[in-house]
Design an enzyme around this catalytic site. Structure first.
Site, PDB file in Angstrom:
ATOM      1  N   ASN A 185      -6.269  -2.372   2.591  1.00  0.00           N
ATOM      2  CA  ASN A 185      -6.329  -3.825   2.698  1.00  0.00           C
ATOM      3  C   ASN A 185      -7.783  -4.271   2.786  1.00  0.00           C
ATOM      4  O   ASN A 185      -8.597  -3.630   3.460  1.00  0.00           O
ATOM      5  CB  ASN A 185      -5.596  -4.313   3.945  1.00  0.00           C
ATOM      6  CG  ASN A 185      -4.104  -4.281   3.810  1.00  0.00           C
ATOM      7  OD1 ASN A 185      -3.556  -4.269   2.715  1.00  0.00           O
ATOM      8  ND2 ASN A 185      -3.410  -4.265   4.937  1.00  0.00           N
ATOM      9  N   ARG A 240       0.840  -1.218   0.000  1.00  0.00           N
ATOM     10  CA  ARG A 240       0.000   0.000   0.000  1.00  0.00           C
ATOM     11  C   ARG A 240       0.861   1.248   0.000  1.00  0.00           C
ATOM     12  O   ARG A 240       0.557   2.215  -0.692  1.00  0.00           O
ATOM     13  CB  ARG A 240      -0.934   0.009   1.208  1.00  0.00           C
ATOM     14  CG  ARG A 240      -2.021  -1.042   1.127  1.00  0.00           C
ATOM     15  CD  ARG A 240      -2.869  -1.058   2.383  1.00  0.00           C
ATOM     16  NE  ARG A 240      -2.010  -1.359   3.525  1.00  0.00           N
ATOM     17  CZ  ARG A 240      -2.248  -0.969   4.779  1.00  0.00           C
ATOM     18  NH1 ARG A 240      -3.304  -0.247   5.073  1.00  0.00           N
ATOM     19  NH2 ARG A 240      -1.429  -1.297   5.757  1.00  0.00           N
TER      20      ARG A 240
END
Length: 92
Positions: A39, A21
């Protein structure tokens, strides 16, 4: 009327717990996109990015063929109209 688009991409593989990320955020900020990377409970990462289509396509190419941390097994993308609801690009 905005020429911006919204890209929603779901990235599967070994992409959680490896810095994926944050890597995505860095690429998006370099390109100048707004949105987030988050997520999901099923192990995927959801990436939502808004900006000019060619810039979103560039991020999508990074997700598919860049050198991210972890291992990308596949990316599913969905295109739509930008909602202009983001400031910056964040990790959720």
């Amino acid at each position: 009327m905005s020429d911006n688009v919204r890209l929603t991409a779901w990235v599967r593989g070994q992409v959680q717990g490896v810095g994926f990320r944050w890597w995505t955020r860095s690429r998006a900020l370099e390109i100048g996109l707004l949105g987030y990377a988050s997520n999901l409970a099923d192990g995927r990462v959801e990436v939502v990015a808004e900006g000019p289509r060619q810039d979103c396509e560039r991020l999508l190419e990074h997700l598919r063929a860049g050198d991210p941390p972890g291992r990308v097994e596949g990316v599913t993308d969905l295109w739509g109209e930008a909602r202009d609801s983001y400031e910056g690009f964040v990790v959720r």
